[in-house]
Every structure is written in structure tokens, then in C-alpha cells.
Enzyme design. Structure first.
Site, PDB file in Angstrom:
ATOM      1  CG  ASN A 130      -7.052  -2.304   1.860  1.00 14.09           C
ATOM      2  OD1 ASN A 130      -6.288  -1.475   1.408  1.00 14.09           O
ATOM      3  ND2 ASN A 130      -7.748  -3.106   1.064  1.00 14.09           N
TER       4      ASN A 130
ATOM      5  CB  THR B  45      -8.602   0.976   1.324  1.00 14.64           C
ATOM      6  OG1 THR B  45      -9.409   1.740   0.427  1.00 14.64           O
ATOM      7  CG2 THR B  45      -9.250   0.940   2.695  1.00 14.64           C
ATOM      8  CB  CYS B  46      -4.956  -1.092  -1.902  1.00 16.84           C
ATOM      9  SG  CYS B  46      -3.422  -1.137  -1.014  1.00 16.84           S
ATOM     10  CG  ASP B  47     -11.201  -0.033  -3.867  1.00 10.81           C
ATOM     11  OD1 ASP B  47     -11.434   0.644  -4.889  1.00 10.81           O
ATOM     12  OD2 ASP B  47     -11.783  -1.087  -3.607  1.00 10.81           O
TER      13      ASP B  47
ATOM     14  CG  ASN C  18      -1.988   1.030   1.236  1.00  9.73           C
ATOM     15  OD1 ASN C  18      -1.920   1.991   0.476  1.00  9.73           O
ATOM     16  ND2 ASN C  18      -2.994   0.855   2.075  1.00  9.73           N
TER      17      ASN C  18
END
Lengths: 378, 378
Positions: free
Chosen positions: B368, B325-327, A90
Site C-alpha cells: 500500500n 492498509t486497504c486489506d 483508501n
């Protein structure tokens, strides 16, 4: 649906929605990717589904892991993964979490800005770092675009890698991500070319990068057919050859959805079927699982799940599909022309296919009093 | 921010995001609504925030409760609420949950279609029912529209109420909802007129309804000013007079956001600040709480929270705000022209104001690896 999942569903007695995951499918997808793309190190993007049985199975197969947080790193370690096979993937990390990860033995960190780089240098001295660059900025071709939020320009990456070395870190590689559920292999080609230019430019400064991380993005099958995995892999290999000749760097890939989506089936119950007025033909079908119960990827109707019922041989009619909460935004498909059998009725069970990725962990902890779906493994 | 919240924040030592709620503000909002609108029975829409201290405080004040699920009904009972002050206010209920609620003493159920009505008749014989009608179909004026998913046409409500009586239920009233965070009082007027027509038409058939449920929708203050509560109440009273003359039915109202939003402050930390290229002026500010950590109402940038920092007197500059988050979809404000101080830096704490409603329970259980914010009460 696999025979194991079918058998499990037949015997299931719970009244609540649940996910069942066939671990053999997880293994099969891992092996398929591994054999198609032997050159690549697979870092499973565990955010897709970090359940322990999945991590354990993949660990046994030799997978590495892409973790999004310190908590995910801990979950890896709990599943028996050694820290040398964990990437803290991340770009957004608190300094204390970088330090804790480094202290646990994790030695590979992504970054995309000076802020993050300085944090890593401070608390993880000598660690390997890779820089994420921004590609496919508008998410073209991807059902779930990922591109704008992460990564920096190539010219900035160049500067940052020089800086990384000056800060005592190991400039290890470059990563990019073409967007999740990416249906068009072409996006990898442009990105690989950009990475190769960076490798060359940094090489001239004496900084020899070792790794290109091509991200994830390989699609899973939902309602529509998707290109074969080999189409993506051969395309990527061709572009690696074009851009790097015979001296390829190490290749890392971070599949998540591809590995677990098709392994899972979410069982749900029809809570209610209604029409809003006598004249209306379109039925509203309300399920006991919706946007807040795990189907968050229906936001903007991005992912169109296939919903199997016991009446799929019968006559179909148009429906709007919604979840069980008192929230209008908890409507799954309204613009998508969705059809379900006319025989479907309240109390029936339905199966939402390819629901193994980005479902259970997305679920709200208890909006409207509904708890997240249980998860079972077969 | 109230002095109690300020004091709590000053002493707070946790590194994780958390919500702190001042229960006196909850009480104040309840009292304010109660004194402005003595004719109305207040059913707190507990989905906004079902935390036990909030339920207990409101219970002590004499509030009734609008529950969205059997679990929420149980939470009410656990907080000491008697079942005669609970409405099962979700039009979507499993039959087994209706039965369980009825067995617990709950005697008031909403419905909006024949399917739901027949379920109630079967397992909650003799219960009071009210029908939700569809108003303001496109959610005009509301920041968080609620209208399309719930309710039926007036003509269908008429038929269903006749049917309710035939099924042995007590046709008790009509409800509507003008949309959450509704800024335009006018929407209540049209809806009340529709309800009055239904009361008359059913009266002619010998069905005397007793209650009109005007829903919630009263706004909370976020970034922008909002009309005063009394503007809404006097408008509603005027329309009740116009539509019902002097013989008003009982009025139920279901405020959620209005009661708790302004009582809560969400503390968050800046994880990272970056730019994507040297030439860019707009900073990306990444917080440790985002769409999956409680700020789900930033979907479509619907609710624009006010974010307070320690540098609010200083020079401001444009930002894009995103979660941890990785979104990529976990981006809070990109189209909204948001400004934050130029002095803001990684590691700083910020306070997201009016975050008491629709936050903690919305939070994902662990996407996450990030757990939901803790919640404290002062």
C-alpha cells in the site's frame, strides 16, 4: 506461462527467488475489461502491484488509478499519470496526506465515516468525495474477503453525504467492494440495488450523485477454473439496468488482481524435502519463498497457487509446502490437499503461477535475513 | 516504558510510526538469563531483531548468536561477532549458503532430515552438527507455536546421527523448541527426557553427544502476566538433573523474544476512528501500523500487545483495532475483547509496548506504499 516468460526463465541465472511479469498480459487484461465493459472507467488498484513498468503501460492505455496512500499517488505521478486520473481510494488517510494529495492535484477521495469526511473537508475544500458502503459483510464467495473493515451502513452513508454537501464538498458517488477474488457475480447485484436506493433518497434532497464505484474483485485464475469475465460484466450490466433504468451514473471499477495476477510467475527453488519420521508418506517441501517472501495470501490457505515443476507428467504424491524461514506460521499449504511430483528434489526450481498480484509488495523487508524477490518485466 | 524511551518519545517529531529500543533493557535481560542459568550458552535468536546496535551490545556481553540465514551470519560478522560464536540455526539452508557460512568460519549447523545432512556433509566437511527433534507437536502452551514445521522423530534423529558420523561430520548435539512465547515450563521436561534417551542410545554406539540445545521460547510480558524466568530455569535444571544426573552436556539456549521484546516501544498514530452504523457501540480504531507494518504476530490474534494512550485513566470502551492498509486481513484485534479510552481520537499517538521482537523485520517492504517503521536506539 507466456513464451516471453518461458524464454526469460530459461536464461535466468540468479539463485534467488524472483517474479517475472509479462507486460503484454497486463495490457491484454486491461483491453479485455475495457472492451467488455466500455461504460466503466478503469481505476487500476495499484496496491496489487505498483511497479513502474506496469503503471506506465496502463497509463499509456488510458487507465486511471486507485491509490492507497500518498506514496502510491507519488508513484503514479512518477509514472506520468495526471492527478485527475487518480483516486485516493483508501478510507484511511492521515490529514497531512489528504492535504498533500490535494495540493498535488488529486480531487477524488473515498471516506466511510464522519471522522474521515471532516478531515477531507478541512484540508481538501471542494473536493469530490464518494462514500464506501458495507456490503457482503461476511465476505461470502470471495477467496480474500474485504468487507468488514471498510464501509458504513447505507443509512449512515445517506447522512454522511448530506453532511459532505454541508461541509462544502462535492458528494460524487457511492462505492462498495464485494471482496477480492470474488467468484460469485450475484454479490454485485445486491450491492448495486443498495446503491440505487441511496441515489434516489439523496436525489430527493437535491443531492445528485454522479458515480457508482463497483470496486474490484474480478478473479484471476489460480489452481481452479473461474467464471469468464463476461459472466460478471453482463450480470453487472443487467443489474445496473434493473436498478438505474437507462440513466446510468458513471461507473468506476478498481481491478487489481484481475489485471496483474496472471501476468506474473514467481520462480522459487526447493531448499529441502523431508519426512518427519520413517513411517510418513507426506513429504514436507520447503521453498525459498514463503509467507514472508511474497506469498502472504496463503494465510489461511486462501489463495491456492498452481506450482509448476519439470516433472509434472510424472507420478504425484501428497505434500505439505512451507517457506524458508524459522517460523512455523510460514507454512503455505497444510490443510489443502496439495500434490507435487515424487521426482521433485532439493535444488530444483519451481514456478508459482499467477503470482503477479499481491506478492512483491507484501514481502517482508528482511525477516530471517531474506530480502524480497527481485522483479523483472518482459 | 523506561525513562530513556519516555524521553525519546517526548521529543520525537516524526509523523511516521517508529520503534524505539532501549539497549539497556536488552543488556538487562541478557544478564538476568545469564545469572539465572550460568550453565547455559546463550545464542541470541537474532531473527527476533537483528539490528546492529543490539548485536553489538550482546556481542560485548559475550553472547553467541543463532542465525537463520547467510545474510544474518554476515550481519553478525559485521557487528564484530567471531564465527565460532555463530550457529547456523535454520534447518532450511541452501547448499551454497552452507558452503559460504563454512568458508566464513561457521562450524555449527542444525539439520532435521537426510537431505540437509547430506548437503552439510558435502560442503562443510567435518563440521559439528546437531539434530532438531520434534516435540510438543501441537504447540500447546505457546502463543506462537513453532513445532510442526521443524524437527524429526527421535528414532529418525538416532539414525541421522549415525549417518552424520559416517559422513565425516561431528555429531554434536540435539535441539528442540517448545514454541515461542511458551507459558508452560512443563514442555521442557518431556523434551529433555527425550533428548537424554537419545544421548544414551547413541552413546552405546560410540557416538558421544556433547550438547543439548533447549531452544528459546521464554516469554515476554505483553498484556498478561507471565511466569517468572526463574520458574522456567529451575524447572529446566531439575529436569536436566533427573535426565542426565550430574554429568550434564553443554546447554545451549536460543532466546530471542525474551531478550528484545520488552526493550522496544512502537509509536503509532490513530488514523481514524469510526462506527459502521448509528446503532453500533464498538468503535473501529485504525492505526498507522498494522499486520504489514510490523505487527504480523497479531495473525490469529496470537500476540496481544498492550497499547498505551494518554487517556488510560479515563473511561474505556470496546474497540476493534485495525491497520492502515486497504486489506481486510489487516485487522489486528476483532475477537479479542480489546478496550481503549473513549477519549481517544484521530491524530492521537499511542504506544505499542513490548514491540522489540518480531516487528521491524516482519514489516512488508511497502504494501500500500507504506514503508517499514524506522528503528531508533537509546
Amino acid at each position: 506461462m507466456t513464451p516471453k516468460i518461458e524464454a526469460f526463465l530459461k536464461d535466468a541465472e540468479t539463485d534467488n527467488p524472483f517474479l517475472v511479469v509479462d507486460l503484454d498480459v497486463v495490457e491484454d487484461r486491461y483491453r479485455q475489461l475495457h472492451s467488455s465493459f466500455e461504460e466503466a472507467h478503469i481505476y487500476y488498484a495499484m496496491k496489487a502491484n505498483p511497479a513502474k513498468p506496469i503503471l506506465e503501460r496502463l497509463n499509456k492505455l488510458g487507465s486511471s488509478f486507485d491509490a492507497a496512500s500518498l506514496a502510491e499517488i507519488q508513484q503514479c505521478l512518477d509514472a506520468g499519470v495526471t492527478p485527475d486520473r487518480i483516486s485516493f481510494g483508501n478510507t484511511l488517510k492521515k490529514k497531512k496526506d489528504i492535504k498533500a494529495a490535494f495540493d498535488l492535484g488529486v480531487d477524488l477521495f473515498v471516506f466511510d465515516c464522519i471522522d474521515e469526511l471532516e478531515k477531507i473537508a478541512e484540508v481538501a475544500p471542494g473536493a469530490r468525495v464518494y462514500c464506501r458502503i458495507l456490503v457482503n459483510r461476511h465476505g461470502a464467495g470471495a477467496s480474500w474477503p474485504l468487507s468488514r473493515k471498510f464501509g458504513c451502513s447505507s443509512s449512515m452513508a445517506h447522512e454522511l453525504m448530506v453532511r459532505a454537501k454541508a461541509l462544502g464538498l462535492v458528494p460524487f458517488g457511492i462505492s462498495f467492494h464485494v471482496g477480492s477474488q470474488q467468484l460469485d457475480p450475484a454479490h454485485w447485484g445486491k450491492a448495486i440495488a443498495d446503491v440505487a436506493v441511496l441515489f434516489d433518497a439523496l436525489g430527493e434532497l437535491g443531492i445528485t450523485l454522479k458515480m457508482v464505484n463497483i470496486g474490484g474483485g474480478f478473479p484471476a485464475r489460480y489452481q481452479d477454473d473461474i467464471p469468464a469475465l463476461d459472466d460478471f460484466i453482463s450480470f453487472i450490466k443487467n443489474h445496473m439496468k434493473t436498478s438505474f433504468g437507462e440513466n446510468w451514473p458513471e461507473i468506476y471499477t478498481e481491478p487489481g488482481r484481475y489485471i496483474v495476477a496472471e501476468a506474473g510467475v514467481l520462480q522459487s527453488e526447493v531448499v529441502c524435502i523431508s519426512i518427519k519420521d520413517f513411517a510418513e508418506e507426506i513429504r514436507w517441501v520447503y521453498l525459498d519463498v514463503g509467507k514472508f517472501g511474497g506469498l502472504a495470501e496463503t494465510i489461511d490457505e486462501s489463495i491456492i497457487y498452481q506450482i509448476a515443476t519439470d516433472y509434472d507428467e510424472g507420478e504425484m504424491g501428497p505434500v505439505i509446502i512451507a517457506g524458508p524461514t524459522c517460523d512455523s506460521c510460514d507454512t503455505l499449504y497444510e490443510r489443502t490437499f496439495f500434490q507435487l511430483p515424487l521426482d521433485l528434489k532439493t535444488g530444483d526450481r519451481v514456478r508459482i503461477l499467477s503470482a503477479g498480484a499481491y506478492t512483491t509488495m507484501y514481502a517482508s523487508q528482511g525477516f530471517n535475513g531474506f530480502t524480497p524477490p527481485e522483479e523483472y518485466f518482459v
